[in-house]
Design an enzyme around this catalytic site. Structure first.
Site, PDB file in Angstrom:
ATOM      1  N   ASN A 173       0.863  -1.182   0.000  1.00 19.94           N
ATOM      2  CA  ASN A 173       0.000   0.000   0.000  1.00 19.94           C
ATOM      3  C   ASN A 173       0.901   1.233   0.000  1.00 19.94           C
ATOM      4  O   ASN A 173       1.499   1.561   1.024  1.00 19.94           O
ATOM      5  CB  ASN A 173      -0.896  -0.029   1.248  1.00 19.94           C
ATOM      6  CG  ASN A 173      -1.730   1.222   1.391  1.00 19.94           C
ATOM      7  OD1 ASN A 173      -1.774   2.068   0.487  1.00 19.94           O
ATOM      8  ND2 ASN A 173      -2.394   1.367   2.531  1.00 19.94           N
ATOM      9  N   LYS A 213       0.071   4.206  -0.169  1.00 14.47           N
ATOM     10  CA  LYS A 213      -0.585   5.379   0.446  1.00 14.47           C
ATOM     11  C   LYS A 213      -0.378   6.597  -0.463  1.00 14.47           C
ATOM     12  O   LYS A 213      -0.288   6.430  -1.678  1.00 14.47           O
ATOM     13  CB  LYS A 213      -0.063   5.580   1.880  1.00 14.47           C
ATOM     14  CG  LYS A 213      -0.193   4.290   2.708  1.00 14.47           C
ATOM     15  CD  LYS A 213      -0.011   4.463   4.178  1.00 14.47           C
ATOM     16  CE  LYS A 213      -0.155   3.108   4.871  1.00 14.47           C
ATOM     17  NZ  LYS A 213      -0.046   3.201   6.317  1.00 14.47           N
ATOM     18  N   HIS A 248      -9.576   0.733   5.119  1.00 16.90           N
ATOM     19  CA  HIS A 248      -8.273   0.970   5.765  1.00 16.90           C
ATOM     20  C   HIS A 248      -8.472   1.905   6.956  1.00 16.90           C
ATOM     21  O   HIS A 248      -9.298   2.821   6.913  1.00 16.90           O
ATOM     22  CB  HIS A 248      -7.288   1.577   4.765  1.00 16.90           C
ATOM     23  CG  HIS A 248      -5.883   1.602   5.270  1.00 16.90           C
ATOM     24  ND1 HIS A 248      -5.455   2.558   6.166  1.00 16.90           N
ATOM     25  CD2 HIS A 248      -4.838   0.773   5.058  1.00 16.90           C
ATOM     26  CE1 HIS A 248      -4.184   2.311   6.464  1.00 16.90           C
ATOM     27  NE2 HIS A 248      -3.792   1.243   5.803  1.00 16.90           N
ATOM     28  N   GLU A 259      -6.893   4.342   7.995  1.00 19.14           N
ATOM     29  CA  GLU A 259      -6.747   5.779   7.711  1.00 19.14           C
ATOM     30  C   GLU A 259      -8.018   6.333   7.078  1.00 19.14           C
ATOM     31  O   GLU A 259      -8.399   7.483   7.325  1.00 19.14           O
ATOM     32  CB  GLU A 259      -5.511   5.999   6.812  1.00 19.14           C
ATOM     33  CG  GLU A 259      -4.227   5.797   7.614  1.00 19.14           C
ATOM     34  CD  GLU A 259      -3.036   5.285   6.820  1.00 19.14           C
ATOM     35  OE1 GLU A 259      -3.020   5.407   5.579  1.00 19.14           O
ATOM     36  OE2 GLU A 259      -2.111   4.742   7.458  1.00 19.14           O
ATOM     37  N   GLU A 316      -4.965  -5.073  10.692  1.00 18.86           N
ATOM     38  CA  GLU A 316      -3.973  -4.009  10.853  1.00 18.86           C
ATOM     39  C   GLU A 316      -4.243  -3.264  12.155  1.00 18.86           C
ATOM     40  O   GLU A 316      -5.087  -2.360  12.196  1.00 18.86           O
ATOM     41  CB  GLU A 316      -4.067  -3.020   9.684  1.00 18.86           C
ATOM     42  CG  GLU A 316      -3.697  -3.606   8.346  1.00 18.86           C
ATOM     43  CD  GLU A 316      -3.197  -2.525   7.384  1.00 18.86           C
ATOM     44  OE1 GLU A 316      -2.082  -2.679   6.879  1.00 18.86           O
ATOM     45  OE2 GLU A 316      -3.898  -1.533   7.174  1.00 18.86           O
ATOM     46  N   GLY A 363       2.735   2.359  10.714  1.00 15.77           N
ATOM     47  CA  GLY A 363       3.648   3.482  10.532  1.00 15.77           C
ATOM     48  C   GLY A 363       4.385   3.882  11.798  1.00 15.77           C
ATOM     49  O   GLY A 363       5.006   4.933  11.855  1.00 15.77           O
ATOM     50  N   SER A 389       3.781  -2.060  10.284  1.00 19.37           N
ATOM     51  CA  SER A 389       5.235  -2.077  10.473  1.00 19.37           C
ATOM     52  C   SER A 389       5.885  -3.401  10.071  1.00 19.37           C
ATOM     53  O   SER A 389       6.843  -3.844  10.707  1.00 19.37           O
ATOM     54  CB  SER A 389       5.605  -1.686  11.914  1.00 19.37           C
ATOM     55  OG  SER A 389       5.170  -0.358  12.176  1.00 19.37           O
TER      56      SER A 389
HETATM   57  P1  13P Z   1       3.176   0.419   7.613  1.00 16.56           P
HETATM   58  O1  13P Z   1       3.685  -0.863   6.989  1.00 16.56           O
HETATM   59  O2  13P Z   1       3.870   1.637   7.080  1.00 16.56           O
HETATM   60  O3  13P Z   1       3.094   0.336   9.083  1.00 16.56           O
HETATM   61  O4  13P Z   1       1.646   0.575   7.081  1.00 16.56           O
HETATM   62  C1  13P Z   1       0.775  -0.477   7.223  1.00 16.56           C
HETATM   63  C2  13P Z   1      -0.437  -0.153   6.441  1.00 16.56           C
HETATM   64  O5  13P Z   1      -1.238   0.669   6.810  1.00 16.56           O
HETATM   65  C3  13P Z   1      -0.644  -0.874   5.176  1.00 16.56           C
HETATM   66  O6  13P Z   1      -1.928  -0.673   4.698  1.00 16.56           O
END
Ligand code: 13P
Length: 250
Positions: A9, A11, A95, A97, A167, A173, A212
């Site tokens: 992803n 983002k 997701h 976010e 997740e 992150g 992560s």
């Molecule tokens: P990270 O791998 O940067 O922690 O992000 C995970 C994520 O949100 C993947 O969709």
């Protein structure tokens, strides 16, 4: 029996030039993994990325989709049919976010899940608890609520053509991944919840861990019996790192 899947992803990162470099590096190293590998660029780059990966083993995923299934007055939105039209196979749905920053409710996520499947695309349904929820012992309850909202609208049979990604929000992150045991416990809970409605569908359902994931921790997380791959954010932007994660998955 469940073919591992690793999705990157991206983002809101990348540019035409950066994407081309990343995808070319992934293609060059092709065959490094027995897993299905999916890249999820920002919507505006989907079409060009589709052309870059054409004829290769890489698959394309979108990060979001509109819940509306018919064309119309939905300024700024992108429909599942449009995502299919430009070559996407997967769509991230719900997701954290999107839930936290853009107010996506369980009900809206369920509609997006249905819209995705209506266009013959496979949703990757994202679920997971915040740190506060984990500390209050609410992890299972939150994940159950998020799953049940989709089950209620889409029905259990819809999970024959879906992927679920766990997740934990506190691991996204932050550099703080869930331990393999923590991930496995929630993955087993998710599979049991699906199995309570249909054991066959549950056994075949792929469950990804995200939060992560990096080359250094991927192998031990993916070794858990109910972890079938990963949904990778930051580490998917570096070809070498992402390839090592893919290699660890299958
Ligand atoms: P990270 O791998 O940067 O922690 O992000 C995970 C994520 O949100 C993947 O969709």
């Amino acid at each position: 029996m469940r073919r591992p899947l690793v999705a990157g992803n991206w983002k809101m990162h990348g540019s035409r030039a950066e994407n081309a470099r990343l995808v070319e590096a992934l293609i060059e190293a092709g065959g490094a993994s027995a897993s299905e590998v999916v890249v999820c660029p920002p919507a505006v780059y989907l079409w060009e990325t589709a052309r870059l990966i054409k004829g290769e083993e890489l698959l394309l995923g979108a990060q979001n989709v509109c819940a509306e299934t018919h064309p119309g007055a939905f300024t700024g939105e992108v429909s599942a049919d449009m995502l299919a039209d430009v070559g996407a196979s997967y769509v991230l749905v719900g997701h954290s976010e999107r839930r936290a920053l853009y107010g996506e409710t369980d009900a809206l996520v369920a509609r997006k899940f249905v819209a995705t499947q209506a266009a013959s695309l496979t949703p990757i349904l994202c679920v997971g608890e915040t740190l506060a929820e984990r500390e209050q012992g609410l992890t299972d309850a939150v994940v159950a609520r998020q799953l049940d909202a989709v089950l209620a609208v889409a029905g259990i049979r819809a999970f024959r053509r879906a992927v679920v990604a766990y997740e934990p929000v506190w691991a996204i992150g932050t550099g703080k991944n869930a331990s393999p045991e923590q991930a496995e416990a929630v993955h087993a809970f998710i599979r049991d919840r699906i199995a309570s409605q249909d054991a066959t569908i549950a056994a075949a359902l792929r469950l990804l861990y995200g939060g992560s994931v990096k080359a250094a921790n991927a192998a031990e997380i993916f070794a858990q019996p109910n972890v079938d791959g990963g949904l990778v954010g930051g580490a998917s932007l570096k070809a070498d790192e992402f390839l090592r994660i893919c290699a660890a998955s299958g």
